[in-house]
Design a protein around this motif. Structure first.
Motif, PDB file in Angstrom:
ATOM      1  N   THR A   1       0.771  -1.141  -0.054  1.00 39.33           N
ATOM      2  CA  THR A   1       0.034   0.036   0.020  1.00 39.33           C
ATOM      3  C   THR A   1       0.754   1.233   0.083  1.00 39.33           C
ATOM      4  OG1 THR A   1      -1.902   1.004   1.321  1.00 39.33           O
ATOM      5  CG2 THR A   1      -0.240  -0.278   2.416  1.00 39.33           C
ATOM      6  N   ASP A   2       0.157   2.433   0.436  1.00 36.75           N
ATOM      7  CA  ASP A   2       1.173   3.738   0.287  1.00 36.75           C
ATOM      8  C   ASP A   2       1.438   4.051   1.632  1.00 36.75           C
ATOM      9  OD1 ASP A   2      -1.106   4.279   1.488  1.00 36.75           O
ATOM     10  OD2 ASP A   2      -2.278   5.612  -0.116  1.00 36.75           O
ATOM     11  N   VAL A   3       1.447   3.370   2.627  1.00 34.17           N
ATOM     12  CA  VAL A   3       2.108   3.589   3.891  1.00 34.17           C
ATOM     13  C   VAL A   3       3.248   2.355   4.467  1.00 34.17           C
ATOM     14  CG1 VAL A   3       0.554   5.147   4.893  1.00 34.17           C
ATOM     15  CG2 VAL A   3       0.186   2.878   5.093  1.00 34.17           C
ATOM     16  N   ASP A   4       4.104   2.341   5.271  1.00 28.62           N
ATOM     17  CA  ASP A   4       4.787   1.487   5.571  1.00 28.62           C
ATOM     18  C   ASP A   4       4.257   0.095   6.435  1.00 28.62           C
ATOM     19  OD1 ASP A   4       7.500   1.672   4.301  1.00 28.62           O
ATOM     20  OD2 ASP A   4       7.605   3.524   5.399  1.00 28.62           O
ATOM     21  N   GLY A   5       2.954   0.187   6.794  1.00 26.56           N
ATOM     22  CA  GLY A   5       2.504  -1.043   7.301  1.00 26.56           C
ATOM     23  C   GLY A   5       1.259  -0.432   8.229  1.00 26.56           C
ATOM     24  N   VAL A   6       0.781  -1.241   9.232  1.00 25.78           N
ATOM     25  CA  VAL A   6      -0.269  -0.772  10.129  1.00 25.78           C
ATOM     26  C   VAL A   6       0.567   0.250  11.178  1.00 25.78           C
ATOM     27  CG1 VAL A   6      -1.871  -1.757  11.577  1.00 25.78           C
ATOM     28  CG2 VAL A   6      -1.313  -3.126   9.736  1.00 25.78           C
ATOM     29  N   PHE A   7      -0.126   1.301  11.423  1.00 21.54           N
ATOM     30  CA  PHE A   7       0.357   2.319  12.263  1.00 21.54           C
ATOM     31  C   PHE A   7      -0.535   2.402  13.715  1.00 21.54           C
ATOM     32  CE2 PHE A   7       3.955   4.579  10.378  1.00 21.54           C
ATOM     33  CZ  PHE A   7       3.919   3.968   9.056  1.00 21.54           C
ATOM     34  N   SER A   8      -0.268   3.170  14.655  1.00 23.70           N
ATOM     35  CA  SER A   8      -0.641   3.281  15.840  1.00 23.70           C
ATOM     36  C   SER A   8      -2.095   4.132  15.516  1.00 23.70           C
ATOM     37  CB  SER A   8      -0.065   3.755  16.876  1.00 23.70           C
ATOM     38  OG  SER A   8       0.709   4.921  16.592  1.00 23.70           O
ATOM     39  N   ALA A   9      -2.071   4.723  14.332  1.00 23.35           N
ATOM     40  CA  ALA A   9      -3.241   5.807  14.005  1.00 23.35           C
ATOM     41  C   ALA A   9      -3.087   5.886  12.574  1.00 23.35           C
ATOM     42  CB  ALA A   9      -3.400   6.818  15.138  1.00 23.35           C
ATOM     43  N   ASP A  10      -4.104   6.357  11.915  1.00 21.14           N
ATOM     44  CA  ASP A  10      -3.916   6.834  10.451  1.00 21.14           C
ATOM     45  C   ASP A  10      -2.832   7.746  10.276  1.00 21.14           C
ATOM     46  OD1 ASP A  10      -4.272   7.612   7.949  1.00 21.14           O
ATOM     47  OD2 ASP A  10      -6.331   7.833   7.874  1.00 21.14           O
ATOM     48  N   PRO A  11      -1.757   7.541   9.676  1.00 17.76           N
ATOM     49  CA  PRO A  11      -0.754   8.670   9.439  1.00 17.76           C
ATOM     50  C   PRO A  11      -1.283  10.003   8.710  1.00 17.76           C
ATOM     51  CG  PRO A  11       0.018   6.630   8.665  1.00 17.76           C
ATOM     52  CD  PRO A  11      -1.509   6.305   8.882  1.00 17.76           C
ATOM     53  N   ARG A  12      -2.142   9.855   8.105  1.00 10.44           N
ATOM     54  CA  ARG A  12      -3.022  11.030   7.737  1.00 10.44           C
ATOM     55  C   ARG A  12      -3.442  11.897   8.536  1.00 10.44           C
ATOM     56  NH1 ARG A  12      -2.955  10.050   1.800  1.00 10.44           N
ATOM     57  NH2 ARG A  12      -2.857   8.043   1.601  1.00 10.44           N
ATOM     58  N   VAL A  13      -3.759  11.416  10.043  1.00  9.60           N
ATOM     59  CA  VAL A  13      -4.416  12.133  10.808  1.00  9.60           C
ATOM     60  C   VAL A  13      -3.456  12.528  12.041  1.00  9.60           C
ATOM     61  CG1 VAL A  13      -6.260  11.905  12.692  1.00  9.60           C
ATOM     62  CG2 VAL A  13      -6.788  11.049  10.301  1.00  9.60           C
ATOM     63  N   VAL A  14      -2.608  11.237  12.301  1.00  7.42           N
ATOM     64  CA  VAL A  14      -1.529  11.702  13.457  1.00  7.42           C
ATOM     65  C   VAL A  14      -0.160  11.603  12.700  1.00  7.42           C
ATOM     66  CG1 VAL A  14      -0.667  10.594  15.600  1.00  7.42           C
ATOM     67  CG2 VAL A  14      -3.152  10.624  15.062  1.00  7.42           C
ATOM     68  N   ALA A  15       0.572  12.671  12.546  1.00  4.09           N
ATOM     69  CA  ALA A  15       1.725  12.809  11.904  1.00  4.09           C
ATOM     70  C   ALA A  15       2.741  11.897  12.507  1.00  4.09           C
ATOM     71  CB  ALA A  15       2.268  14.064  11.792  1.00  4.09           C
ATOM     72  N   LYS A  16       2.650  11.857  14.055  1.00  9.34           N
ATOM     73  CA  LYS A  16       3.749  11.020  14.832  1.00  9.34           C
ATOM     74  C   LYS A  16       3.025   9.583  15.196  1.00  9.34           C
ATOM     75  CE  LYS A  16       6.334  14.413  16.826  1.00  9.34           C
ATOM     76  NZ  LYS A  16       7.094  14.881  17.914  1.00  9.34           N
ATOM     77  N   ALA A  17       2.285   9.030  14.137  1.00 15.55           N
ATOM     78  CA  ALA A  17       1.891   7.591  14.290  1.00 15.55           C
ATOM     79  C   ALA A  17       3.013   6.703  14.157  1.00 15.55           C
ATOM     80  CB  ALA A  17       0.901   7.294  13.254  1.00 15.55           C
TER      81      ALA A  17
END
Ligand code: ADP
Ligand code: ASP
Ligand code: MG
Length: 428
Positions: free
Chosen positions: A174-190
């Motif tokens: 996909t377009d991010v490096d994996g599953v994050f602790s929050a949507d990286p589009r919402v939380v920059a520091k995810a």
């Protein structure tokens, strides 16, 4: 030699250059000695554009025709990808979902896979070819009509094929490096999560983390199939979705550090809240309300009933459901107003559901206290609450959802040092 299923999402194949880049990646996997089956989504925002187009032609298109239209998006990308791979000297062959043996029920727009008969895919593999399968689609067993699996359904095509072909892993690019602790589009520091259990991922997907389609996680759990969510724009290791036993084994061998207590925070802005005002406080009233909703095929999520006012002997019942079915819910209840005996109905679609998920909640006290303190400190009002063993969800005003997610992320110590990378995609 192992078999790997690789799924590429829309942002990974958004234009000709991206398709060529993905083709190189697939051929590299083949050259490394693996058998590869590819599942591909429609290019970029094609599915949304086709939906917009349908709306201009008809306000209420027949499900059969809408599915026929939407599946054309994946046919375009599968053929282009096969061409790009052929140019690199490998043998690639594209297949529609129907040709690949994805057999579904006939619920247009939300079909369920009931069988996978991938004979043609196995034949292509036996001949050394790379099969490219159109995601998100199948053929109905009874009507023989073309169906779609619901938005984001290509993930489920990939996992279903991986299970049927006994693949060693299903890679979701996909377009991010994996599953994050929050949507990286919402939380920059995810923070990227290295491993997550099927159960946690199911909860996250169910409450709005659209990085994986809910049904693909259900499928993977049923077959104990590892999913590797990663970026097609980098070569970094992504997130492994695994069973608790497989995660324990990774921790024991030292390849993964401890499994965190909290996996993540998510928000869902697609629900609406309906309040049935002045319901007589006597046995059978809730049953009558939810029977009416069930009869109309409404999926109800959270439910709250107030304490009745002693003077009136009446109470309010509030529930949430998808925004798309809120009008149908109102009509179904209105039709039963005389028998149920309520006073009025209120509809509110300016709500969001904000959730915290983590398997560690089971054994760590104080999670709820931290959760509600964080929201209180941010001045965010909580309208409804629901919990599972590993999740706390609340309803807030929709325009406060982003702030709520950020406040919870910080309160649970999830903020990373650096900023998460979003490589592409419109986030649509
Ligand atoms: P694809 O087109 O590859 O299927 P999607 O748009 O369906 O991609 O899913 C990837 C997107 O999911 C990311 O760009 C990100 O904005 C969103 N997302 C939401 N929650 C999360 C999360 N917890 N971790 C990673 N991504 C998330
Ligand atoms: N193209 C479909 C969608 O946009 C399916 C998918 O991408 O998984 O929902
Ligand atoms: Mg997706």
């Amino acid at each position: 030699m192992s078999l790997i299923v690789q799924k590429f999402g829309g942002s990974s194949v958004a234009d000709a250059e991206s398709i060529k880049r993905v083709a190189r990646r697939i051929v590299e996997t083949k050259q490394a000695g693996h058998d590869v089956v590819v599942v591909v989504s429609a290019m970029g925002d094609t599915t949304d554009e086709l939906l917009d187009l349908a709306e201009q032609v008809s306000p209420n298109p027949p499900g059969r025709e809408l599915d026929m239209l939407l599946t054309s998006g994946e046919r375009i990308s599968m053929a282009l990808l096969a061409m790009a791979i052929a140019d690199l000297g490998a043998d690639a062959r594209s297949y529609t979902g129907s040709q690949a043996g994805l057999i579904t029920d006939s619920a247009h727009g939300a079909a369920r896979i009931i069988d996978v008969t991938p004979g043609r895919i196995q034949e292509a593999l036996a001949e050394g070819a790379i099969p490219i399968v159109a995601g998100f689609q199948g053929v109905a067993q009874d009507t023989k009509d073309i169906t779609t699996l619901g938005r984001g359904g290509s993930d489920t095509t990939a996992v279903a094929l991986a299970a049927a072909l006994d693949a060693s892993v299903c890679e979701i690019y996909t377009d991010v490096d994996g599953v994050f602790s929050a949507d990286p589009r919402v939380v920059a520091k995810a923070r990227q999560v290295p491993v997550i259990t099927y159960e946690e991922m199911l909860e996250l997907a169910a409450v709005g983390a659209k990085v994986l389609h809910l049904r693909c996680v259900e499928y993977a759990r049923r077959f104990d199939l590892p999913i590797h969510v990663r970026s097609s724009f980098s070569h970094r290791e992504g997130t492994l979705v695994l069973s608790p036993a497989a995660i324990a084994a990774k921790i024991a061998e030292g390849s993964v550090m401890e499994h965190p207590i909290i996996s993540g925070v998510a928000a869902d802005v697609n629900d609406a809240k309906v309040t049935v005002v002045g319901v007589p406080d006597k046995p059978g009233e809730a049953a009558a309300i939810f029977k009416a909703l069930a009869g109309a095929g409404i999926n109800v999520d959270m439910i709250v009933q107030n304490v009745s006012a002693a003077s009136t002997g009446r109470t309010d019942v509030t529930f949430t459901c998808p925004q798309g079915s809120a009008k149908a819910a109102m009509s179904a209840l209105e039709a039963e107003r005389a028998t149920i005996g309520f006073e009025s109905l209120l509809l509110d679609d300016q709500i969001a559901k904000v959730s915290l998920v983590g398997a560690g909640m089971r054994s760590h006290p104080g999670v709820s206290a931290t959760f509600f303190t964080a929201l209180a400190d941010a001045g965010i009002n909580v309208e409804m609450i629901s919990t599972s063993e590993i999740r706390i969800s609340v309803v807030t005003r929709v325009d406060e959802a982003k702030r709520a997610v950020q406040a919870l992320h910080t309160a649970f110590g999830l903020d990373a040092d650096g900023e998460a990378v979003v490589y592409a995609g419109s986030g649509r």
